[in-house]
Design an enzyme around this catalytic site. Structure first.
Site, mmCIF file in Angstrom:
data_model
loop_
_atom_site.group_PDB
_atom_site.id
_atom_site.type_symbol
_atom_site.label_atom_id
_atom_site.label_comp_id
_atom_site.label_asym_id
_atom_site.label_seq_id
_atom_site.Cartn_x
_atom_site.Cartn_y
_atom_site.Cartn_z
ATOM 1 N N TRP A 4 0.728 -1.190 -0.171
ATOM 2 C CA TRP A 4 -0.016 0.016 -0.016
ATOM 3 C C TRP A 4 0.770 1.214 0.048
ATOM 4 O O TRP A 4 0.452 2.397 -0.510
ATOM 5 C CB TRP A 4 -1.145 0.028 1.212
ATOM 6 N N ASP A 5 2.189 1.164 0.224
ATOM 7 C CA ASP A 5 3.121 2.317 0.293
ATOM 8 C C ASP A 5 2.858 3.077 -1.060
ATOM 9 O O ASP A 5 2.901 4.355 -1.102
ATOM 10 C CB ASP A 5 4.590 1.675 0.228
ATOM 11 N N GLU A 28 1.020 -1.879 12.383
ATOM 12 C CA GLU A 28 1.325 -3.350 12.587
ATOM 13 C C GLU A 28 1.745 -4.038 13.809
ATOM 14 O O GLU A 28 2.101 -5.163 14.087
ATOM 15 C CB GLU A 28 2.328 -3.772 11.344
ATOM 16 N N LYS A 63 3.242 0.994 15.823
ATOM 17 C CA LYS A 63 4.343 1.083 15.104
ATOM 18 C C LYS A 63 4.438 2.121 14.056
ATOM 19 O O LYS A 63 5.331 2.882 13.755
ATOM 20 C CB LYS A 63 4.380 -0.277 14.114
ATOM 21 N N GLN A 64 3.425 2.731 13.810
ATOM 22 C CA GLN A 64 3.050 3.775 12.776
ATOM 23 C C GLN A 64 1.751 4.352 12.616
ATOM 24 O O GLN A 64 0.899 4.141 13.635
ATOM 25 C CB GLN A 64 3.199 3.343 11.403
HETATM 26 C C1 BGC Z 1 5.166 -1.148 7.551
HETATM 27 C C2 BGC Z 1 4.149 -1.300 6.188
HETATM 28 C C3 BGC Z 1 4.542 -1.099 5.126
HETATM 29 C C4 BGC Z 1 5.994 -2.165 4.832
HETATM 30 C C5 BGC Z 1 6.635 -1.825 3.674
HETATM 31 C C6 BGC Z 1 6.222 -2.293 7.329
HETATM 32 O O1 BGC Z 1 7.279 -2.078 8.202
HETATM 33 O O2 BGC Z 1 4.489 -1.417 8.787
HETATM 34 O O3 BGC Z 1 3.216 -0.275 6.434
HETATM 35 O O4 BGC Z 1 3.879 -1.342 4.053
HETATM 36 O O5 BGC Z 1 6.849 -1.872 5.886
HETATM 37 O O6 BGC Z 1 7.101 -0.682 3.548
#
Ligand code: BGC
Length: 778
Positions: free
Chosen positions: A370-371, A498, A610-611
């Site tokens: 999804w990035d 995550e 995490k984000q």
């Molecule tokens: C993030 C995800 C992301 C992935 C790839 C992970 O660390 O939590 O949101 O899509 O990295 O960049």
């Protein structure tokens, strides 16, 4: 800065290049990423032509092709129905950039003899990686070596190099050996889930090779994915005197060895062109002649002409995309570096996308996430809309596989996009932080909406967009249900964060699903009214029942959106706020990122992010929240967010700007802007972080300049960070190109292309036209 990181490297602060002035084995692995070249298809890590004899674990001499992969069954000790079956991973393909140098009987090696002068530059305006050095051998022979390389933006399959050696204090034998090395392999997986593939040993098998005079080619096949690949090089030696040429073949390694007697001060010049053609693009039987043709054409044009073309391509890019910051050189360099790497990483053929690490390394195995839609897409949409469309075409190409995936997940209709993939199949082996992120469907829908609002591209909507929107919207009805109170609930999903998995009613997911359902219904209604024939065609493709759009609207209207009345904040999900808060005070710095130091369940049991999750919704669905909402949500979630994901800080920066936390906005922004250059996450050696790179662009446009598109209308609310004198960026919107320049106390809007553009500056409506192309406002 990330708690476990410290900057490992610093370059002179030049706005348009990165330059290193010494060779260092300590930073070598990292430099291979930072100095990588790419054109959206081919990626060459910034490894030295002559190879590397430094300590183990300080180099990965990789060459990658976006979208070219091998697949491997995923082995689960405990299998379950519907788990992703096969992984795909981007392959390290034959190394075509090798050039060895011998002076008499001494081999040039950066770690032997003495490097007397050294400078290596990656120039963002020419796209050239240049290294100039002076070296003294152990026996006292001195040479100057200047090498340049370019991966051509205008030629998907081509790269070009030039290598010039000049004896400085001797007359003697100089031997240049051009190699094409097919005996390459990928990194093996270790303890870090973000790196390595499960395959050990070579994944490419030799079928045939061809070598004649100045030409070498390898034809290889992948064992499981069944692709053929031709890697080929053509070389040309220029020198005042005669030369001897020997062809050597050692297994999968083909060499052209040129030997000359060189005079002091007399240059020996080797030009090398390389190309890659695979059966992902052309029938296998065509690959060899296509390679020969491409190399012959490159030789006919010559190295300098390719360099010129590259500069022209980049001039056009910068003319559209440049973000200029006055007053902070480190930042300016970081921003240009990020923009340049994004361009180098993005697939532009509608068949490939942009992976989490671009084509610079093997982190995340070359997968697309999804990035793309949520982080990277806006940068291309507003800077190079043609590339944005290609990214969306890629998703359309994957719709069939998304339908298949939906069936595997027991949805009798609709399409579910994979969380991570190369060719469209789900590749996430850990479903709680993979397949469970159903929000991918809404993220794709969101980017289609953004695209449509900015371009009005009906053609895309009719050919691809509407079908994707409606097929993916169906999934929400498939996984959601009305609870006893009549709310539409979406259970057992994972949101963006995550560190929290498999929850009920993740706010982000539900709010984005609501947007998605409404938008899909709007688009259906609009096409049905304006182009009933087209609507009937699209509905026919997906056997759409006439009642479905109404069901979408109903679910959207009754969507459960968790809110905590006491705290007056949006709850990340139904249970997040009742969990124990992570004990940050007693977590040592070296335990970050938490994912490398705690079992997932330990993390999931706590309030720790995490984000950005809710905070990301505040940006994407900006108009649904008041400023007060935003402030309260930010205040709550910021202290429980680790930013262990590089996708986080940029979003916090943007919301901090909006709510007037200027200091924080700047600090978060700075973390993102030089994340790779300063290696603040400590893993850039495995590849750049493309989402964070694009997050910098969002930080300027969405953050400091307060840009939003609400119901198709563009608006700005600019602020100027105290540290800057002014900044300028450009936006393609509805066929116009707008330049926004923010200075102390004043913003200037200038129409650079197009006939007219309407937008708002804070609450004031403005219009630029050909007769009044510039307006300034306080
Ligand atoms: C993030 C995800 C992301 C992935 C790839 C992970 O660390 O939590 O949101 O899509 O990295 O960049």
């Amino acid at each position: 800065m990330h708690p476990s990181a410290k900057p490992k490297h610093s370059y002179p602060l030049d706005a348009w290049c990165i330059r290193e002035t010494s060779f260092d084995t300590q930073s070598h692995f990292l430099d291979e990423t930072l100095f990588a070249l790419g054109n959206g298809y081919i990626g060459l890590r910034g490894s030295h032509e002559e190879g590397y004899s430094g300590p183990a674990g300080t180099s990965l001499d990789g060459t990658y092709l976006n979208g070219f992969y091998e697949s491997e069954p995923i082995h689960y000790p405990e299998a379950a129905f519907g788990l992703a079956k096969t992984n795909q991973f981007m392959l390290n393909v034959p190394n075509g950039k090798g050039i060895g140098l011998w002076i008499e009987d001494e081999r040039f090696d950066l770690l032997q003899g003495t490097v007397e002068k050294y400078e290596r530059t990656l120039d963002f305006r020419t796209g050239v990686l240049q290294r100039a050095l002076q070296w003294k051998s152990k026996k006292g022979r001195r040479v100057s070596i200047v090498s340049r390389r370019v991966v051509c933006f205008e030629h998907k399959h081509l790269f070009a190099m030039e290598y010039v050696v000049t004896p400085l204090n001797f007359f003697g034998r100089v031997r240049l050996v051009s190699t094409l090395d097919g005996a390459v392999k990928n990194l093996e997986a270790g303890d870090d889930p973000r790196i390595g593939s499960a395959v050990s040993g070579p994944a490419l098998h030799l079928v045939d090779s061809d070598q004649e005079e100045h030409f070498s080619a390898l034809l290889q096949r992948t064992g499981n994915s069944g692709f053929s690949l031709v890697s080929a090089t053509a070389t040309e030696l220029r020198h005042a005197g005669p030369h001897a040429l020997r062809l050597l073949k050692n297994g999968q390694r083909l060499e052209q060895s040129y030997e000359v007697q060189a005079d002091e001060g007399q240059a020996v010049r080797l030009t090398k062109f390389g190309c890659y053609y695979s059966s992902r693009d052309y029938p296998a039987k065509e690959l060899m002649w296509r390679s020969r043709d491409a190399l012959a054409q490159a030789q006919a044009s010559g190295f300098d002409a390719l360099l010129l073309e590259q500069t022209q391509y980049l001039a056009d890019f910068w003319q559209r995309a440049d973000v200029e910051i006055a007053g902070d050189d480190a930042l300016q360099q970081g921003i240009h570096f990020n923009q340049f790497h994004l361009l180098q990483s993005v697939g532009r053929d509608g068949k490939t996308n942009i992976s989490a690490k671009g084509v610079t390394g093997e982190g995340y195995e070359g997968h697309y996430f999804w990035d793309t839609e949520i982080y990277i897409f806006p940068f291309f949409l507003y800077s190079k809309p043609d590339i944005a469309r290609k990214l969306l075409e890629y998703r359309y190409a994957g719709l069939g596989k998304a339908r298949e995936r939906a069936r595997q997940m027991s949805h009798d209709k609709g399409a579910l996009y994979p969380w991570r993939t190369i060719a469209g199949e789900e590749c996430s082996a850990y479903f709680p932080a993979g397949t469970a992120q159903y929000h991918i469907n809404a993220d794709i829908a969101y980017s289609i909406k953004l695209y449509f609002e900015a371009t009005g591209d009906d053609d895309y909507m009719l050919r691809c967009g509407a079908e994707i929107l409606m097929e993916t919207a169906r999934i929400w009805l498939g996984i959601g249900n009305y609870d006893r109170g009549g709310r539409f609930c979406i259970n057992q999903v994972t949101g963006p964060d995550e560190y929290t998995a498999l929850v009920n009613n993740n706010y982000y997911t539900n709010a984005m699903a609501r947007m998605h359902l409404n938008f899909a219904a709007d688009v259906a209604a609009r096409i049905a009214a304006a182009q009933p024939g087209e609507f009937a065609r699209i509905a026919g493709l997906m056997a759409l029942d006439a009642a479905e759009p109404e069901e979408w609207r109903r679910a959207a209207g009754l969507m459960a959106l968790p809110y905590d009345v006491a705290l007056q904040i949006h709850a990340q999900d139904d249970s997040f706020l009742s969990k124990k808060v992570w004990d940050f005070a007693n977590t040592p710095k070296e335990n970050y990122p938490l994912l490398l130091n705690y079992h997932p369940m330990v993390i999931y049991r706590h309030q720790v992010c995490k984000q950005a999750d809710v905070v990301l919704a505040l940006l994407l669905l900006s108009e649904e929240f008041s400023l007060e909402d935003k402030r309260r949500d930010f205040d709550y979630y910021e202290p429980v967010t680790t930013h262990d994901s590089s996708l986080s800080s940029c979003i916090y920066s943007i919301i901090a700007s909006e709510i007037g936390y200027h200091r924080k906005a700047y600090d978060f922004f700075m973390e993102t802007a030089r994340l790779d250059l300063d290696d603040t996450h400590g893993n850039t050696h495995y590849g750049v972080h493309t989402a964070a790179m694009a997050g910098t662009w969002m930080g300027v446009a969405y953050g400091f300049a307060g840009m939003r598109v609400v119901k198709g209308a563009l608006r700005f609310a600019p602020t100027l960070p105290a540290q800057w004198r002014h900044y300028t960026f450009k936006i393609h919107f509805k066929g116009a190109l707008l330049q926004v320049r923010v200075e102390p106390g004043r913003t200037e809007y200038r129409l650079l292309q197009g006939e007219a553009l309407s937008f708002a500056h804070r609450a004031e409506a403005l219009e630029l036209t050909l007769s009044a192309p510039v307006l300034s406002r306080a």
